[in-house]
Design a protein around this motif. Structure first.
Motif, PDB file in Angstrom:
ATOM      1  N   TYR A 105       0.989  -1.345  -0.077  1.00  0.00           N
ATOM      2  CA  TYR A 105      -0.032  -0.087   0.024  1.00  0.00           C
ATOM      3  C   TYR A 105       0.893   1.343  -0.009  1.00  0.00           C
ATOM      4  CZ  TYR A 105      -4.016  -2.911   1.501  1.00  0.00           C
ATOM      5  OH  TYR A 105      -4.778  -4.221   1.548  1.00  0.00           O
ATOM      6  N   ILE A 106       0.294   2.581  -0.381  1.00  0.00           N
ATOM      7  CA  ILE A 106       0.865   3.673   0.169  1.00  0.00           C
ATOM      8  C   ILE A 106       0.100   4.039   1.188  1.00  0.00           C
ATOM      9  CG2 ILE A 106       1.344   4.271  -2.511  1.00  0.00           C
ATOM     10  CD1 ILE A 106      -0.904   6.113  -2.404  1.00  0.00           C
ATOM     11  N   LYS A 107       0.753   5.044   2.197  1.00  0.00           N
ATOM     12  CA  LYS A 107       0.092   5.367   3.345  1.00  0.00           C
ATOM     13  C   LYS A 107      -0.113   7.044   2.936  1.00  0.00           C
ATOM     14  CE  LYS A 107       3.323   4.284   6.344  1.00  0.00           C
ATOM     15  NZ  LYS A 107       4.062   4.090   7.569  1.00  0.00           N
ATOM     16  N   VAL A 108      -1.313   7.287   3.499  1.00  0.00           N
ATOM     17  CA  VAL A 108      -1.762   8.790   3.049  1.00  0.00           C
ATOM     18  C   VAL A 108      -2.369   9.459   4.156  1.00  0.00           C
ATOM     19  CG1 VAL A 108      -2.065   8.344   0.489  1.00  0.00           C
ATOM     20  CG2 VAL A 108      -3.999   8.067   2.098  1.00  0.00           C
ATOM     21  N   LEU A 109      -2.407  10.701   4.361  1.00  0.00           N
ATOM     22  CA  LEU A 109      -3.439  11.333   5.259  1.00  0.00           C
ATOM     23  C   LEU A 109      -4.568  12.007   4.206  1.00  0.00           C
ATOM     24  CD1 LEU A 109      -0.633  13.518   7.510  1.00  0.00           C
ATOM     25  CD2 LEU A 109      -1.905  11.247   8.051  1.00  0.00           C
ATOM     26  N   PHE A 110      -5.640  12.094   4.789  1.00  0.00           N
ATOM     27  CA  PHE A 110      -6.755  12.661   3.955  1.00  0.00           C
ATOM     28  C   PHE A 110      -7.812  13.640   4.629  1.00  0.00           C
ATOM     29  CE2 PHE A 110      -9.103   9.051   5.170  1.00  0.00           C
ATOM     30  CZ  PHE A 110     -10.393   9.321   5.210  1.00  0.00           C
ATOM     31  N   LEU A 111      -8.306  14.469   4.087  1.00  0.00           N
ATOM     32  CA  LEU A 111      -9.354  15.397   4.734  1.00  0.00           C
ATOM     33  C   LEU A 111     -10.745  15.184   3.360  1.00  0.00           C
ATOM     34  CD1 LEU A 111      -9.451  16.956   7.275  1.00  0.00           C
ATOM     35  CD2 LEU A 111      -9.260  18.990   5.712  1.00  0.00           C
ATOM     36  N   ALA A 112     -11.857  14.788   3.913  1.00  0.00           N
ATOM     37  CA  ALA A 112     -12.704  14.722   3.038  1.00  0.00           C
ATOM     38  C   ALA A 112     -13.841  15.891   3.207  1.00  0.00           C
ATOM     39  CB  ALA A 112     -13.609  13.398   3.207  1.00  0.00           C
TER      40      ALA A 112
END
Length: 394
Positions: free
Chosen positions: A327-334
């Motif tokens: 996987y790639i690791k991400v931070l997200f905001l929706a």
């Protein structure tokens, strides 16, 4: 119920094993130096660890009935050396989710209804499949064209132009009988990118739909969607490369059927490839994901890691022996987060942020996938800098 989340952290040279102790919870024991035993199920790590140096930590929790424990074990030195060699590929190479050699394509099918889309005459004669020299070949065009002896370059002339979306409704197939496509009838090329293919419009049975975008100030204030001729599901968009009319088909919406294999992607893989491609080419790690028609930001995604081996599962559905995945690791905001609008404005004003446009329903699906994946991450470490941690498959 209990849950398990395992992450191989190459930067820290450790393996973190998180277990949720809720209800019956789950019993975890280190199995020598090769893995763990969870409720009598054996799980093998992709690396060897030093089990006698493992440490246990109870993570703080706001819910007294739910407790997360972290078991951290260092990676064995011998395994570090092997892994460093195995993971020496560059980020640009990681973005190539489609095999370098795609040969003997016998058909192109809709992923939704499995309908055959390639016209019969092309099925009989076959496609001349080529790989694009770069996912960002359009940015290389200026470099090629400013060469003092550009007429002597061995670059295929088809690629001396970037893909331009079709902003006007295309003519029907009968009126395009004398189009530029016929010039290439005896040498039909399909160009393969990281997450898409380019193919002459005359090669595919399809429908076109002219779609104006909501933001009329955009330079591309409309685009021509390409739909499956049977189920009308969107499969790409129409446009041109120079004077040649082509279709840009998304590999998470069509399937390439080859003589010995089938090639297709999932939405998460396609977006992952796009993100890694931009990161490798421009060293960009922040992305605004917007709807192609709405032109509105839907997600803010910050790439924080790649080449990650992750195992996430619930004890309730623990039956077969699970395996680690990349996987790639991400931070997200929706867009449903309270401070999304303000953060989106800040990111859009930042030159170090890339904008990725997806079909609006793909934006919705991607948001759901990131949210669902984030629920596997232990609650105490799920948030970072007011953004949510998550992951996408390579």
């Amino acid at each position: 119920m209990g849950a398990l989340y395992v992450e191989v952290l190459d930067n820290l040279q450790v393996v973190d094993i998180y277990t949720e102790q809720a209800g019956n919870g789950c019993s975890v024991q280190l199995d020598a130096n090769t893995g763990i035993s969870v409720n009598k199920h054996n799980i093998t790590f992709p690396v060897e660890i030093i089990s006698h140096k493992a440490t246990k930590t109870v993570l703080p929790s706001s819910t007294p009935s739910v407790k997360w424990e972290r078991l951290r074990a260092p990676i064995a030195y011998s395994s570090r050396q092997k892994r460093q060699h195995a993971l020496s590929r560059s980020i640009t190479e990681l973005s190539k989710v489609v095999p370098d050699t795609v040969e003997d394509v016998t058909d192109i099918c809709c992923q939704s209804c499995k309908a055959s889309l390639l016209v019969n005459s092309i099925k009989a004669s076959g496609l001349n499949v080529r790989r694009l020299p770069s996912a960002h070949w359009s940015e290389l065009v200026d470099c090629w064209m400013c060469h003092p002896e550009e007429d002597k370059l061995t670059v295929n002339p088809d690629l001396l132009f970037s893909f331009e979306p079709e902003r006007n409704m295309l003519q029907d197939s009968k009126s395009s009988a004398n189009s530029i496509d016929n010039v290439f009838a005896t040498d039909v090329h399909m160009w393969v990118g990281n997450s898409f293919v380019l193919i002459p419009q005359s090669c595919l049975q399809h429908r076109c739909e002219h779609i104006p975008v909501d933001d009329k100030k955009r330079y591309y204030n409309a685009y021509t969607a390409v739909r499956c001729n049977v189920c009308a599901n969107a499969i790409g968009e129409a446009g041109s490369v120079g004077s040649r009319k082509v279709l840009r088909l998304s590999l998470h919406r069509v399937q390439l059927r080859c003589a010995r294999s089938e090639i297709s992607l999932k939405l998460g893989q396609s977006v992952c490839s796009e993100i890694l491609s931009h990161a490798g080419a421009h060293a960009v790690y922040k992305y605004v994901i917007e709807g192609k028609r709405s032109c509105k930001p839907v997600l803010l995604v910050h790439l924080v890691g790649w080449n990650a081996d992750i195992l996430a599962l619930s004890m309730q559905n623990f039956k077969d022996t699970p395996a680690f995945e990349r996987y790639i690791k991400v931070l997200f905001l929706a867009d449903y987060d309270s401070d999304f609008s303000e953060r989106a404005k800040q990111w859009l004003d930042d030159d170090a942020v890339e904008v990725i446009s997806l079909l609006d329903d793909d934006c919705t699906s991607l948001s759901q996938q990131l949210t669902e994946n984030s629920l596997h991450i232990p609650t105490p470490v799920r948030m970072m800098g007011n953004m949510t941690r998550s992951f996408l498959p390579q």
